[in-house]
Write a protein that holds these residues in place. Structure first.
Motif, PDB file in Angstrom:
ATOM      1  N   VAL A 133      -1.670  -6.970  -3.760  1.00  0.00           N
ATOM      2  CA  VAL A 133      -2.288  -5.832  -3.077  1.00  0.00           C
ATOM      3  C   VAL A 133      -2.435  -4.635  -4.012  1.00  0.00           C
ATOM      4  N   VAL A 168      -5.655  -1.781   5.087  1.00  0.00           N
ATOM      5  CA  VAL A 168      -4.850  -2.794   4.409  1.00  0.00           C
ATOM      6  C   VAL A 168      -3.904  -3.376   5.452  1.00  0.00           C
ATOM      7  N   ASN A 203       0.232 -11.053  -0.764  1.00  0.00           N
ATOM      8  CA  ASN A 203       0.895  -9.750  -0.627  1.00  0.00           C
ATOM      9  C   ASN A 203       1.217  -9.117  -1.978  1.00  0.00           C
ATOM     10  N   VAL A 216      -7.566  -6.773   2.892  1.00  0.00           N
ATOM     11  CA  VAL A 216      -7.988  -5.461   2.408  1.00  0.00           C
ATOM     12  C   VAL A 216      -9.460  -5.292   2.778  1.00  0.00           C
ATOM     13  N   LEU A 266      -0.941  -6.042   5.794  1.00  0.00           N
ATOM     14  CA  LEU A 266       0.004  -6.876   5.049  1.00  0.00           C
ATOM     15  C   LEU A 266       0.558  -7.966   5.948  1.00  0.00           C
TER      16      LEU A 266
END
Length: 151
Positions: A112, A129, A109, A141, A131
């Motif tokens: 990113v 994306v 995380n 991603v 998370l």
């Protein structure tokens, strides 16, 4: 005039259909082919048809062969005509094509932002994306990047 056609690089000429193969005609065709292979941005053009309708070499008043244009000058003139046509009139109708790769990355995380920045610096587009719920879970991603930017 330039327009789309299914053939890759079709150059037609009325003189060619009549099987006239003079050095002047060959030079004109080579100039057209060369300009289309280079294209407006330096890349070969595809799906283009180029008709050479009329050529005025200015030889009707020439009293000797020294005033007749050389094949090299005819080739350069044809290439210049195609280049000028593309640059001034048709560039907005041309589009570049390049291979793109679908990319799917599983990352932490906290990484990113760095990965998204890298995508955009490589002319990539980010599609999704995902998370993770907390900092320890991985993020996903998805996007596309031009092949030349990956290698």
């Amino acid at each position: 005039e330039i327009f789309e056609e299914n053939d890759n690089l079709a150059i037609q000429n009325l003189l060619e259909e009549l099987e006239v193969k003079s050095p002047a005609v060959k030079a004109l065709l080579q100039g057209c082919r060369g300009a289309l292979k280079r294209g407006p941005a330096g890349y070969p053009m595809a799906n283009v048809k180029c008709d050479v309708v009329a050529v005025d070499c200015g030889t009707s008043n020439a009293s000797s062969s020294t005033q007749a244009p050389t094949p090299g000058s005819l080739q350069a003139a044809a290439a210049h005509a195609i280049h000028t046509l593309l640059a001034e009139n048709q560039l907005d109708k041309c589009s570049g094509m390049e291979p793109k790769m679908s990319v799917e990355l599983t990352i932490q995380n906290e990484d990113v932002g760095t990965v998204l920045s890298d995508f955009t610096s490589r002319r990539g587009t980010v599609d999704d994306v995902f998370l993770g719920d907390n900092a320890s879970q991985a993020a996903l991603v998805k996007g596309e990047v031009p092949l030349v930017e990956i290698l």
